[in-house]
Motif scaffolding. Structure first.
Motif, mmCIF file in Angstrom:
data_model
loop_
_atom_site.group_PDB
_atom_site.id
_atom_site.type_symbol
_atom_site.label_atom_id
_atom_site.label_comp_id
_atom_site.label_asym_id
_atom_site.label_seq_id
_atom_site.Cartn_x
_atom_site.Cartn_y
_atom_site.Cartn_z
ATOM 1 N N LEU A 11 0.610 -1.350 -0.296
ATOM 2 C CA LEU A 11 0.412 0.077 -0.625
ATOM 3 C C LEU A 11 0.990 1.521 0.443
ATOM 4 N N ALA A 12 1.415 1.037 1.259
ATOM 5 C CA ALA A 12 2.939 2.417 1.243
ATOM 6 C C ALA A 12 3.357 2.187 -0.529
ATOM 7 N N ILE A 13 3.906 1.420 -0.999
ATOM 8 C CA ILE A 13 4.533 1.925 -2.131
ATOM 9 C C ILE A 13 3.260 2.182 -3.355
ATOM 10 N N TRP A 14 2.361 1.669 -3.998
ATOM 11 C CA TRP A 14 1.245 1.689 -4.838
ATOM 12 C C TRP A 14 0.596 2.568 -4.791
ATOM 13 N N CYS A 15 -0.206 3.247 -3.347
ATOM 14 C CA CYS A 15 -0.536 4.132 -3.624
ATOM 15 C C CYS A 15 -0.596 5.506 -4.417
ATOM 16 N N PRO A 16 0.714 6.029 -3.377
ATOM 17 C CA PRO A 16 1.094 7.329 -4.133
ATOM 18 C C PRO A 16 1.498 7.099 -6.134
ATOM 19 N N ILE A 17 1.395 5.822 -6.487
ATOM 20 C CA ILE A 17 2.150 5.521 -7.943
ATOM 21 C C ILE A 17 0.671 5.616 -9.031
ATOM 22 N N ILE A 41 -4.508 15.685 -1.620
ATOM 23 C CA ILE A 41 -5.620 14.045 -0.977
ATOM 24 C C ILE A 41 -4.645 13.120 -1.066
ATOM 25 N N ALA A 42 -4.179 12.213 -1.661
ATOM 26 C CA ALA A 42 -3.618 12.006 -2.468
ATOM 27 C C ALA A 42 -2.174 11.077 -1.675
ATOM 28 N N SER A 43 -0.968 12.737 -1.406
ATOM 29 C CA SER A 43 -0.296 12.418 -0.523
ATOM 30 C C SER A 43 -0.293 12.261 1.030
ATOM 31 N N ILE A 44 -1.783 12.925 1.517
ATOM 32 C CA ILE A 44 -2.304 12.606 2.868
ATOM 33 C C ILE A 44 -2.487 11.249 3.125
ATOM 34 N N VAL A 45 -2.902 10.824 1.832
ATOM 35 C CA VAL A 45 -3.766 9.564 2.147
ATOM 36 C C VAL A 45 -2.868 8.502 2.250
ATOM 37 N N SER A 46 -1.743 8.572 1.545
ATOM 38 C CA SER A 46 0.161 7.875 1.416
ATOM 39 C C SER A 46 0.989 7.839 2.178
ATOM 40 N N PHE A 47 1.035 9.094 3.056
ATOM 41 C CA PHE A 47 1.711 8.949 4.062
ATOM 42 C C PHE A 47 1.126 8.632 5.373
ATOM 43 N N ALA A 48 -0.350 8.904 5.202
ATOM 44 C CA ALA A 48 -1.478 7.922 6.168
ATOM 45 C C ALA A 48 -0.825 6.396 6.202
ATOM 46 N N VAL A 49 -0.640 5.487 5.401
ATOM 47 C CA VAL A 49 -0.895 4.278 4.953
ATOM 48 C C VAL A 49 1.052 3.880 5.441
ATOM 49 N N THR A 50 1.396 4.735 5.854
ATOM 50 C CA THR A 50 3.270 4.783 5.963
ATOM 51 C C THR A 50 3.124 4.306 7.741
ATOM 52 N N TRP A 90 11.949 4.428 9.757
ATOM 53 C CA TRP A 90 11.626 5.574 8.981
ATOM 54 C C TRP A 90 11.932 6.419 7.508
ATOM 55 N N PHE A 91 12.501 5.573 6.720
ATOM 56 C CA PHE A 91 12.606 6.158 5.511
ATOM 57 C C PHE A 91 11.110 6.011 5.057
ATOM 58 N N LEU A 92 10.444 5.008 5.349
ATOM 59 C CA LEU A 92 9.425 5.276 4.502
ATOM 60 C C LEU A 92 8.333 6.511 4.510
ATOM 61 N N PRO A 93 7.772 6.975 6.144
ATOM 62 C CA PRO A 93 7.260 7.796 6.597
ATOM 63 C C PRO A 93 7.815 9.047 5.888
ATOM 64 N N LEU A 94 9.513 9.096 6.290
ATOM 65 C CA LEU A 94 10.043 10.697 5.798
ATOM 66 C C LEU A 94 9.494 10.355 4.453
ATOM 67 N N THR A 95 9.868 9.582 3.441
ATOM 68 C CA THR A 95 9.249 9.630 1.982
ATOM 69 C C THR A 95 8.361 10.547 1.688
ATOM 70 N N ALA A 96 7.054 9.850 2.482
ATOM 71 C CA ALA A 96 5.964 10.104 2.288
ATOM 72 C C ALA A 96 4.963 11.420 3.134
ATOM 73 N N PHE A 97 6.314 12.036 3.496
ATOM 74 C CA PHE A 97 5.875 13.531 4.762
ATOM 75 C C PHE A 97 6.423 14.344 3.350
ATOM 76 N N ILE A 98 7.691 14.283 3.343
ATOM 77 C CA ILE A 98 7.897 15.214 2.437
ATOM 78 C C ILE A 98 7.508 15.581 1.119
ATOM 79 N N THR A 99 6.824 14.294 0.458
ATOM 80 C CA THR A 99 6.005 14.414 -0.148
ATOM 81 C C THR A 99 4.452 15.165 -0.379
ATOM 82 N N VAL A 100 3.769 14.923 0.918
ATOM 83 C CA VAL A 100 3.193 15.934 0.845
ATOM 84 C C VAL A 100 3.858 17.635 0.849
ATOM 85 N N ILE A 101 4.868 17.638 1.531
ATOM 86 C CA ILE A 101 5.091 18.878 2.043
ATOM 87 C C ILE A 101 5.366 19.106 0.572
ATOM 88 N N VAL A 102 5.696 18.597 -0.634
ATOM 89 C CA VAL A 102 6.123 18.592 -1.781
ATOM 90 C C VAL A 102 4.913 19.794 -2.510
#
Length: 495
Positions: A11-17, A41-50, A90-102
């Motif tokens: 889910l963490a991989i394929w949600c954002p893709i 919305i997509a980035s927040i959901v993808s972050f929430a999954v992690t 920790w690199f999974l939520p970090l990646t998703a969090f930075i995507t929300v920021i971007v």
């Protein structure tokens, strides 16, 4: 619900893709507002999954967790094999969090081809999470190389005047560096009849073979970090990339190379890692000291922070190759911390560039007089960048220096000297940009950060200070995995 929890990594991989692909297909430039909202919305959901990964992770378990495995290409025994441990968690939520920021950072700045911009970042987020999760060698390589495509497009389309040159330089350096790694992966497959990375860890290879494999992996990971002297692509890429591209490049993509050392070089070639540790430590110290001096003379703010990233990543590789738990944990903490701080620094520079259309330090001065809120954030993040206690920048560097002194006093002394250079270039930039009298009429007309920018920088400030004051959640999750890796490296050493 139980079934979803057993596929959290997928889910963490394929949600954002998937979200990114849908935005690419259905997004229209005629309605950019809807595209931005969908991407948010997509980035927040993808972050929430992690987030459940952190909550459900067991710090005391040895080995990988959240394992998913199914056949992919059965003829060659290639599997869709995922799992994480304390080294990668920790690199999974970090990646998703930075995507929300971007996504939020590009809300008003990106006006053309919005769907392509947002879609590229979402897809890249999923691919980078795939790198940190893959336990099949070929699957890792596919994710590792696929991350180049969206970043190449981001720099090439939304970058600055020399964006095409910077994009091709970035692509060629990283692609060519990875070719030997593919050869090494194929060699290990023939030795084990498997692409399972964990099965490669159990191989007891002769030292000469280990050295060849080590250099094959080094070609890819050193370029990605980037280590001196294969670092020259990074300043060009940062200067030409849009703000969001610089944020992701510094906060996440550089970490892919460092993570490769933890997952491939150290456990697969432990004898070579020890044998060549002096070589890697020397390169790391050159990055920490020499590149720090290079940063000191930069006239472009983005280029200065880009060079500081190389110096900070030098701390990471230094920590890995001194083979004690303090230095290795410090290296990983530094990776996470640098993700927050570098993102914040590039966002601050982006805020100024959006208003002045200049990154030259000489064009500024006295910004605190017209942008007090922004200046407070800029000073905080600059202080964190040079390792101020109570910020996340201090924790990792301090742990690496402690481990370095334990390993060799003089190496610890040299590493500690980098804190002086870090303070020099960070505070020199702050002094010339933020403080003093207003020297430019355009600076006098600047408007302070708006609510969107304030929210972005506040989130990163909370992360930087929170990690600096209470790093235990980060260090606790990695202790078992770091101890296992160090024990493995000692046990597999050739006679």
């Amino acid at each position: 619900m139980m079934q979803l929890s057993s596929h959290l990594l997928s889910l963490a991989i394929w949600c954002p893709i998937v979200f990114g692909a849908l935005i690419l297909v259905f997004g229209r430039d005629s309605n950019p507002g809807l595209v931005r909202f969908a991407a948010l919305i997509a980035s927040i959901v993808s972050f929430a999954v992690t987030l459940p990964l952190i909550r459900q992770f067991d710090n005391l378990v040895h080995g990988v967790q959240f394992v998913e495995r199914m056949p992919w290409i059965e003829r060659f025994n290639i599997q869709y094999y995922l799992g994480i441990d304390g080294l990668s968690l920790w690199f999974l939520p970090l990646t998703a969090f930075i995507t929300v920021i971007v996504v939020i950072a590009g809300w008003e700045v990106i006006e053309k081809k919005v769907s392509q911009y947002m879609g590229a970042f979402l897809i890249m987020s999923g691919l980078m999470i795939g790198v940190f999760s893959a336990l099949d060698g070929l699957l890792f390589y596919v994710f590792f190389e696929a991350t180049l495509i969206p970043m190449f497009i981001i720099i090439g389309i939304w970058g600055g005047a020399n964006r095409v040159y910077a994009a091709f330089k970035f692509f060629l350096y990283t692609l060519l560096g990875s070719l030997l790694t593919l050869v090494a992966i194929i060699y290990l497959y023939h030795r084990t009849d498997s692409f399972e990375i964990l099965s490669w860890h159990k191989l007891a290879l002769p030292l000469d073979v280990q050295i060849m494999l080590f250099f094959a992996f080094l070609m890819a990971f050193a370029v990605k970090i980037p280590m001196w002297p294969v670092h020259t692509w990074l300043p060009d890429a940062h200067v030409e990339a849009p703000t969001g591209g610089s944020v992701v490049l510094a906060a996440i993509m550089l970490k892919l190379g460092a993570y490769g050392f933890l997952r491939f070089s150290l456990p697969i070639a432990p004898g070579a890692s020890h044998y060549l540790s002096g070589f890697i430590i020397t390169l790391s110290l050159i990055a920490v000291i020499y590149i720090g001096l290079v940063a000191l003379v930069q006239a472009d703010m983005k280029k200065l922070v880009a060079y500081s990233s190389i110096a900070h990543m030098g701390f990471v590789t230094l920590g890995f190759f001194m083979f004690n738990d303090m230095s290795m944990q410090g290296g990983i903490v530094q990776m996470i911390s640098h993700g927050f701080i570098s993102a914040a620094m590039f966002l601050c520079i982006g805020v100024l560039y959006d208003r002045m259309h200049s990154r030259q330090i000489v064009d500024y001065g006295g910004v605190v007089n017209t942008m007090p809120k922004f200046s407070a954030f800029f000073v905080l993040f600059s202080m964190a960048n040079c390792g101020l206690p109570a910020t996340s920048g201090f924790v990792g560097e301090f742990m690496v220096i402690l481990g370095a002194v334990k390993f060799n006093f003089w190496i610890g002394m040299l590493a500690a000297s980098a804190l002086i250079f870090g303070a020099a270039y960070s505070l020199w930039m702050v002094k010339r940009v933020v403080f003093g009298a207003v020297a430019n009429p355009k600076v006098a007309e600047l408007k302070d950060i708006n609510n969107r920018e304030f929210a972005l920088l506040s989130l990163l400030a909370i992360a930087v200070i929170g990690m600096g004051l209470y790093p235990a959640p980060f260090t606790d999750t990695m202790q078992t995995s770091v101890a296992d890796l160090l024990n493995h490296v000692k046990i597999i050493l050739p006679n």
